[in-house]
Every structure is written in C-alpha cells, then in structure tokens.
Design an enzyme around this catalytic site. Structure first.
Site, PDB file in Angstrom:
ATOM      1  N   LYS A 116       0.814  -1.231   0.000  1.00 13.76           N
ATOM      2  CA  LYS A 116       0.000   0.000   0.000  1.00 13.76           C
ATOM      3  C   LYS A 116       0.842   1.274   0.000  1.00 13.76           C
ATOM      4  O   LYS A 116       0.480   2.253  -0.653  1.00 13.76           O
ATOM      5  CB  LYS A 116      -0.952   0.018   1.204  1.00 13.76           C
ATOM      6  CG  LYS A 116      -1.808  -1.233   1.376  1.00 13.76           C
ATOM      7  CD  LYS A 116      -2.715  -1.507   0.215  1.00 13.76           C
ATOM      8  CE  LYS A 116      -3.340  -2.883   0.348  1.00 13.76           C
ATOM      9  NZ  LYS A 116      -3.970  -3.395  -0.849  1.00 13.76           N
ATOM     10  N   GLY A 165      -8.788  -3.126   6.659  1.00 14.67           N
ATOM     11  CA  GLY A 165      -8.878  -2.635   8.035  1.00 14.67           C
ATOM     12  C   GLY A 165      -7.908  -3.259   9.027  1.00 14.67           C
ATOM     13  O   GLY A 165      -7.731  -2.722  10.112  1.00 14.67           O
ATOM     14  N   GLU A 275      -9.949   2.729  -5.344  1.00 13.55           N
ATOM     15  CA  GLU A 275     -10.773   3.111  -4.197  1.00 13.55           C
ATOM     16  C   GLU A 275     -10.362   4.491  -3.702  1.00 13.55           C
ATOM     17  O   GLU A 275      -9.168   4.743  -3.520  1.00 13.55           O
ATOM     18  CB  GLU A 275     -10.571   2.129  -3.038  1.00 13.55           C
ATOM     19  CG  GLU A 275     -11.012   0.724  -3.309  1.00 13.55           C
ATOM     20  CD  GLU A 275     -10.869  -0.168  -2.069  1.00 13.55           C
ATOM     21  OE1 GLU A 275     -11.389  -1.282  -2.120  1.00 13.55           O
ATOM     22  OE2 GLU A 275     -10.256   0.252  -1.069  1.00 13.55           O
ATOM     23  N   ARG A 292      -8.469  -6.885  -9.341  1.00 12.60           N
ATOM     24  CA  ARG A 292      -9.309  -8.063  -9.606  1.00 12.60           C
ATOM     25  C   ARG A 292     -10.722  -7.607 -10.003  1.00 12.60           C
ATOM     26  O   ARG A 292     -11.053  -6.434  -9.861  1.00 12.60           O
ATOM     27  CB  ARG A 292      -9.423  -8.892  -8.335  1.00 12.60           C
ATOM     28  CG  ARG A 292     -10.053  -8.073  -7.207  1.00 12.60           C
ATOM     29  CD  ARG A 292     -10.457  -8.884  -5.990  1.00 12.60           C
ATOM     30  NE  ARG A 292     -11.254  -8.093  -5.066  1.00 12.60           N
ATOM     31  CZ  ARG A 292     -10.790  -7.279  -4.148  1.00 12.60           C
ATOM     32  NH1 ARG A 292      -9.494  -7.110  -4.003  1.00 12.60           N
ATOM     33  NH2 ARG A 292     -11.597  -6.583  -3.371  1.00 12.60           N
TER      34      ARG A 292
HETATM   35  C1  MV4 Z   1      -8.733   5.764   6.126  1.00 10.17           C
HETATM   36  C2  MV4 Z   1      -9.820   6.355   6.801  1.00 10.17           C
HETATM   37  C3  MV4 Z   1      -9.713   7.693   7.139  1.00 10.17           C
HETATM   38  N1  MV4 Z   1      -8.589   8.392   6.847  1.00 10.17           N
HETATM   39  N2  MV4 Z   1      -7.650   6.501   5.846  1.00 10.17           N
HETATM   40  C4  MV4 Z   1     -10.482   1.292   6.090  1.00 10.17           C
HETATM   41  C5  MV4 Z   1     -10.040   0.108   5.317  1.00 10.17           C
HETATM   42  C6  MV4 Z   1      -8.769   0.478   4.674  1.00 10.17           C
HETATM   43  N3  MV4 Z   1      -8.749   0.011   3.334  1.00 10.17           N
HETATM   44  C7  MV4 Z   1      -8.693   1.962   4.757  1.00 10.17           C
HETATM   45  N4  MV4 Z   1      -9.729   2.396   5.658  1.00 10.17           N
HETATM   46  C8  MV4 Z   1      -9.826   3.700   6.042  1.00 10.17           C
HETATM   47  N5  MV4 Z   1      -8.758   4.486   5.744  1.00 10.17           N
HETATM   48  C9  MV4 Z   1      -7.587   7.777   6.213  1.00 10.17           C
HETATM   49  N6  MV4 Z   1      -6.478   8.489   5.936  1.00 10.17           N
HETATM   50  C10 MV4 Z   1     -10.930   5.579   7.077  1.00 10.17           C
HETATM   51  C11 MV4 Z   1     -10.943   4.244   6.716  1.00 10.17           C
HETATM   52  C12 MV4 Z   1     -12.131   3.511   7.051  1.00 10.17           C
HETATM   53  C13 MV4 Z   1     -13.019   3.070   6.071  1.00 10.17           C
HETATM   54  C14 MV4 Z   1     -12.770   3.261   4.722  1.00 10.17           C
HETATM   55  C15 MV4 Z   1     -13.641   2.809   3.779  1.00 10.17           C
HETATM   56  C16 MV4 Z   1     -14.799   2.155   4.157  1.00 10.17           C
HETATM   57  C17 MV4 Z   1     -15.071   1.947   5.478  1.00 10.17           C
HETATM   58  C18 MV4 Z   1     -14.192   2.390   6.441  1.00 10.17           C
HETATM   59  C19 MV4 Z   1     -14.469   2.170   7.793  1.00 10.17           C
HETATM   60  C20 MV4 Z   1     -13.614   2.602   8.746  1.00 10.17           C
HETATM   61  C21 MV4 Z   1     -12.433   3.268   8.377  1.00 10.17           C
END
Ligand code: MV4
Length: 445
Positions: A116, A165, A275, A292
């Site tokens: 990442k 997560g 995303e 994918r």
């Molecule tokens: C974040 C964020 C807020 N700020 N990054 C959650 C999964 C992972 N792929 C990245 N995620 C997040 N990254 C920053 N800088 C909040 C989340 C996040 C989230 C993102 C997408 C969908 C649901 C979520 C639930 C909690 C936190």
C-alpha cells in the site's frame, strides 16, 4: 481467443464466469473441493476437477493442484475470480511460467499495488490525489510523532501489507502513539508477516467511493464511473450502489480522470478498481487499488450495459479497447445476502437451505450458486447471493429492492435479508445521506 478457461474459484462468481464463457463459446473447467461437489459451478462447467479437501489452503489456494488441473484439461487460461488467488502475484507468475494466461495483471503489477505504501507512491507520481502523510514507510514512533506535528491529529497508521482494516490504528495524540504503534505492528506481523507501517491524516466520516477501470495491453484505459460502498460493517461491504447519491457530474469527471490517469501511468492491463475516500467537501483521496474483478461489479454492468467479465477476458486475450469512458444511464443497488444472523452480531449461519424462492421481474438480477436443498458449507465466505436491482431512478430502485427482498424466501438458515429490509426503510438511507460511519449507529429492530 481462449479455447478453454479454468475457473479457480467457487460459489456465485465461478457460476458468473462460466455463464459469460458459454456466451463467448469458450469451454470451461471448474475446480472444486470435496465440500463443493454438489455445487452448481461443478454442474454447469464443461469439465470439473476435484482439487482437494474443504479447507481453502488445501483446495482453492492449492497452486500445484490448480495448475495440474489446468494442464490435465488443456485449459489455456485461468480466471481467478475474487478472493483466493486473485491478487496472488506468485500465482500470476506461475501461470505465466506454465504458459497459461492468468486473467488479471502481471505479478509485477499485483506486487506494486499490493504494497500500500508503494501503491501510494505510484499514485503521487501519477498526480492522483492522496491523503497527506508519510512518504513511504515510517521507521519509529519518534518519526511518527514528528510527522503528526505537521499533519495534526488525528492521524492513522496503516500496514503497508494491509487492506480491509487489519493493522490500522487511529491516533489522537502523542501519548497514544507508542501503544497504538506497538499493537498495529504486532497485528500486521501476525496477519501478513510484514509489519511495515505508513502514516496519514485521518479523514473523519468519509465516503468510500470507487471507480471501475479497464486497461488493455496497448496502454489504453477507460473508467466506468463509480460505486458507493460506504455501507459497511467491520470492513465488510453490505450494500453498494451506483451512481453514488453523493456524486455530482463535476466530481465524477475529476475522479474518473484521476482513475484513468492512474491506470495509464502504470499501463494497467485488465479490470481494476481505484478506491477513494471522499470527504464532506468532495475532496477525494486515493486509498487502494484492487487488481481483480470485484463482488459488486454487477451494479456497474447494470447501469452502463456492459459485461465486465466478457471485456476482462477480451483484454486478457489481447483485444484493444476504445478508450472511451462510460457513464450511468440507470440506477442500481446491490444487497449482499449472507448466511449470517443479523440479530446475533452477524454470526455465520451455515447449514441446509430447506426452502428457496428467488425474486424476479423486470430489473431484478440474482447472482447465486445456491438452490433448494443445498447445504452451505462452514468453510468459506458467508455470501450466498447478490440481489441487484436496476431502475431509472434511485427512488424506484429502493422501492423495487423492498419488493424483491419481500419475495426472497430462504428457510433453514439465518440470512441478512431482514437487515436489508430494514435498511431500505431507513430514513437516512432513503435520503442517500450516509457515510462509512452509517453502520456504527444503525440499530436493527
Ligand atoms: C482511512 C480512513 C480515514 N482516513 N484513511 C479502512 C479500510 C482500509 N482500506 C482503509 N480504511 C480507512 N482508511 C484515512 N487516511 C478511514 C478508513 C475507514 C473506512 C474506509 C472505507 C470504508 C469503510 C471504512 C471504515 C472505517 C475506516
């Protein structure tokens, strides 16, 4: 074009891929574990090979077995679906070595986007907006605290090998840093065998909006607009829709252009998803790239009249794409029907389906591998069906979803249908006024 494709997957996605192959005149090979011998993907494929016992690591993740199955049946390509080996760089490389086309990106591309911090660097170079934070990995708590002075709390530390997560911690002050750093690193080492961490400003209350893209072998790339995946629980998506209720034509143009720029800059081949986190000001930031086909791809197919699996197979075989972008003409919503008990903390509920009635009618698509009398094994993902509704407007789509959910009968196990029925009655959801925080406060009756 390929003559025979082996599908290295199970369940609804294996069936979904077999259907398109049949329409393209391509022969199919199913692989299955002993737990899946009564599965529909086995019945509907031209050939089927048992590749091991129920446990995934001995069957759907068993690379030597899958390669042997492809060689024995003379398959010239392997479609990995989603999950399992779909983002496994080693597997992509091994397919290459055996002169079997992996329907997906090269090992190099998967590695590049799978790390990442590295993916983020690539996006910075492509001038795709990213969240302010560290340039690559951070090596110590001191460095993290120093960076957080500039960026200002809250910040988030993320595992470079992560996703979904795991290995992620929100930090609100200097005092918390050491403790959260230690636990995130420990969790990442255990889960991924890699404890590299990077740091970002924490975006509070964002939306998760992703852009579908496709690239060919000649450097062309297009986007197919967005999907809003903000309705999630513990990083599991529950509902997806397109267009996003938060989208504007202007934002779609900006996000679409950024996604195409990202795809072109890496000469991305295949279907993929970029995303983004989108904040309340409609500023958006690259989060991750998925290399994918995704679970929620049918809502995009519904609104732009496009078979993503067909186009994915075509670009893998060397077909050129037009390079034009695609925009939604309709509204589509997908509810993921899981064998889980929503009244019991979404606890998995495998077992035998005693009665099944699948909804139908105009604008109703159900992608599923289950049937009346089918036993859901406890070994795999709990998703057993996707209910995909298409209508002219969002309001009509929500109404039609309610109607279709009401027709859906699954007896013998618990499912998430009761949750979806209540969601479709929820005032905030009906208004389209939801973010990734929505499920934190949703109360099931
Ligand atoms: C974040 C964020 C807020 N700020 N990054 C959650 C999964 C992972 N792929 C990245 N995620 C997040 N990254 C920053 N800088 C909040 C989340 C996040 C989230 C993102 C997408 C969908 C649901 C979520 C639930 C909690 C936190």
């Amino acid at each position: 074009m390929f003559k025979k494709i082996l599908i290295a997957n199970r369940g609804e996605i294996a069936l979904r891929i077999i259907r398109t192959c049949k329409e393209m005149g391509i022969k199919t090979v199913a692989v299955y574990s002993t737990a899946d011998k009564e599965s529909l993907h086995v019945r509907f494929a031209d050939e089927a090979v048992c590749i091991g016992p129920a446990a995934s690591n001995l069957s759907y993740l068993n690379v030597p077995s899958i390669i042997a199955a492809a060689e024995i049946t003379n398959a010239d390509a392997i479609h990995p679906g989603y999950g399992f080996l779909s983002e496994n760089a080693k597997f992509s490389e091994i397919c290459d070595k055996h002169e079997i086309k992996f329907i997906g990106p090269s090992a190099e591309m998967i590695n590049r986007m799978g790390d990442k911090a590295n993916a983020k660097k690539t996006m910075v170079e492509a001038e795709v907006p990213t969240v302010p934070g560290s340039k690559g990995l951070i090596d110590s708590v001191e460095e993290g605290i120093r960076l957080s002075k500039d960026i200002k709390y809250p910040v988030i530390i993320k595992a470079t090998a992560g996703g979904g997560g795991k290995g992620m911690r929100i930090i609100w002050s200097d005092d918390e840093f050491q403790e959260k750093w230690d636990s995130a690193k420990q969790e990442s080492a255990a889960a991924f065998g890699n404890d590299g961490m990077y740091l970002e400003k924490f975006i509070e209350n964002p939306r998760h909006i992703e852009i579908q893209i496709i690239g060919d072998q000649y450097g062309n790339a297009s986007h197919l607009s967005e999907r809003d995946c903000s309705v999630q629980r513990r990083h599991q998506k529950l509902v997806e829709e397109t267009p996003s209720p938060f989208m504007t034509d202007e934002l779609r143009e900006r996000m679409g252009n950024a996604a195409v720029k990202a795809a072109k800059s890496i000469k991305y081949e295949g279907v993929g998803t970029i995303e983004f986190l989108v904040d309340s000001n409609r500023d958006f930031y690259f989060m991750e790239m998925n290399t994918r086909i995704q679970v929620e791809h049918p809502i995009t197919e519904a609104v732009i009249d496009y078979d993503l699996i067909k186009e994915q197979i075509k670009v893998a075989a060397g077909t050129k794409i037009s390079g034009k972008n695609y925009y939604p003409k309709m509204h589509a919503i997908e509810c993921r029907i899981n064998a889980e008990d929503p009244h019991n903390n979404f606890r998995p509920s495998p077992g035998k389906i005693k009665t099944l009635h699948i909804p139908g009618g105009n604008g109703v698509r159900v992608d599923t591998h289950v049937y009346s009398g089918y036993t859901i094994p406890p070994n795999y993902d709990s998703m057993i069906a996707k209910l995909i509704i298409t209508a002219r407007t969002r309001e009509e789509a929500v109404t039609k979803m309610r109607r279709a959910l009401g027709e859906f009968v699954i007896e013998g196990i618990h499912t998430t249908i009761p949750f979806h029925i209540q969601l479709m009655e929820n005032e905030q959801f009906i208004k389209g006024d939801y973010t990734t925080k929505f499920m934190d406060t949703f109360v099931l009756k």
